[in-house]
Design an enzyme around this catalytic site. Sequence first.
Site, PDB file in Angstrom:
ATOM      1  N   ARG A   1       0.832  -1.209   0.000  1.00  0.00           N
ATOM      2  CA  ARG A   1       0.000   0.000   0.000  1.00  0.00           C
ATOM      3  C   ARG A   1       0.867   1.261   0.000  1.00  0.00           C
ATOM      4  NH1 ARG A   1      -3.151   2.831   4.277  1.00  0.00           N
ATOM      5  NH2 ARG A   1      -4.941   3.829   3.264  1.00  0.00           N
TER       6      ARG A   1
ATOM      7  N   HIS B   1       0.550   4.260  -2.693  1.00  0.00           N
ATOM      8  CA  HIS B   1       0.304   5.645  -2.293  1.00  0.00           C
ATOM      9  C   HIS B   1       1.462   6.556  -2.673  1.00  0.00           C
ATOM     10  CE1 HIS B   1      -3.331   5.482   0.588  1.00  0.00           C
ATOM     11  NE2 HIS B   1      -3.372   4.434  -0.218  1.00  0.00           N
TER      12      HIS B   1
ATOM     13  N   ASN C   1      -3.742   9.141   4.149  1.00  0.00           N
ATOM     14  CA  ASN C   1      -2.548   8.545   4.748  1.00  0.00           C
ATOM     15  C   ASN C   1      -2.494   8.638   6.265  1.00  0.00           C
ATOM     16  OD1 ASN C   1      -1.518   7.949   2.183  1.00  0.00           O
ATOM     17  ND2 ASN C   1      -0.400   9.881   2.039  1.00  0.00           N
TER      18      ASN C   1
ATOM     19  N   HIS D   1      -6.130  -6.010  -2.368  1.00  0.00           N
ATOM     20  CA  HIS D   1      -6.992  -6.062  -1.183  1.00  0.00           C
ATOM     21  C   HIS D   1      -7.312  -7.499  -0.775  1.00  0.00           C
ATOM     22  CE1 HIS D   1      -8.631  -1.657  -1.465  1.00  0.00           C
ATOM     23  NE2 HIS D   1      -7.327  -1.732  -1.217  1.00  0.00           N
TER      24      HIS D   1
END
Length: 319
Positions: free
Chosen positions: A63, A67, A95, A194
Site C-alpha cells: 500500500r 500511495h 494517509n 486487497h
Amino acid sequence: MAKILTLVFIILSLLASSNISNVNAQLRATFYLQSCPNLQTIVFNAMREAVQREPRLGASILRLFFHDCFVNGCDGSILLDDTPTFTGEKNALPNQNSVRGFEVIDTIKTRVEAACNGTVSCADILALAARAGTVLLGGPTWVVPLGRRDARTASLNTANTDLPSPFANLSSLITSFSNKGLSPRDMTALSGSHTIGLAQCFTFRPRIYNDTNINPNFATLRQSTCPVNGGNSNLAPLDIQSPQRFGNDYYQNLVTQRGLLHSDQELFNGGSQDALVRLYSVNQLLFFIDFAGAMVRMGNISPLTGTNGEIRKNCRVIN
C-alpha cells in the site's frame, strides 16, 4: 508442487518483464547489478523477517508503494517526515494514521547503505519491498525495473486529491487510474491487492450500514465491530477468506457481495468490470499475470531518473 510453483513464478516474471520495454528507458532491472549486486537479497531477507514477525506488513508495504506512485510518481515522497519547514504527505487524509511500515523501509535502507553506501534510492527500495511482501504472502513475482531517484519535494494537496477514495464509484475509480496512465483492467487487477491487509471501520462504515448490494450476513458481521458511532480505528480484513494469503479470494468475495469497501464492490456491481472480476475469481493464474504486469506499469509512473532528485541517506529526510 514446489517445482510447479517455481515454474509458474518464472513464467510470470518473464511475462512481466515483457512490459519493461515500454517503461522509461532509464529504468532497467540490471541498474544496480555492478554497484549493489546483493540489493535484492538484502531487501527480500529484511522483508521476510518483517512478514514473519507481522504478516500484515506485506500488505502495508504494498500500500505504501501504491500511495507513493499515485502522488507525483514513484519517487519515495511518501516516506518523508514533516518538519517545521517541510510538509510531507504522511498527514494527508488518505494517509494519516493509516499508511504504515516506515520502520521496515528504514531497516532495509540501513542495511543497503551498509552494503552500498549512497547508491540505492528509497524509491527503488520501496518498489522491491512491495514485490517481496507480495511474494512472501503467496503472490506472484515480477521483474522490477530500477533506477528511480528520490524526490526532494512532496505534495500534501496531491495526496489529498489523487489517491482513490474507499467511497468512490466505478466511474471515479476508472478516471483516477486513467489519469496515471493505467487502464480499467490494470485498476481491477491492482485492486486485487486487497486480498491481503486490514481496513479501519471509518472506511467501510457507510457500506455496511447504507449499501444495498451487500450480503446481509456479511454486513451484520462487520457491524459487530464497527458501530454506527465510535470505533473508527477498529480493524476488519479486506478479504474475509484469507487476509494473510495473496490469492484470488478477493474477487470471489466481490461476486458474493462481500467486498468490504464501497470502492471494492463497485468493481462488481453491474458495470464494465463484472466480467473481469468473474474471470479472476475462477482463474488465479490470470489474476497473477495481470497483477504482475500492472505493478510494472504502476511502478513507472513519473519516476525521477538521471540527475533528477537525489539518493537519500535517510528515507525520512532530504539530504
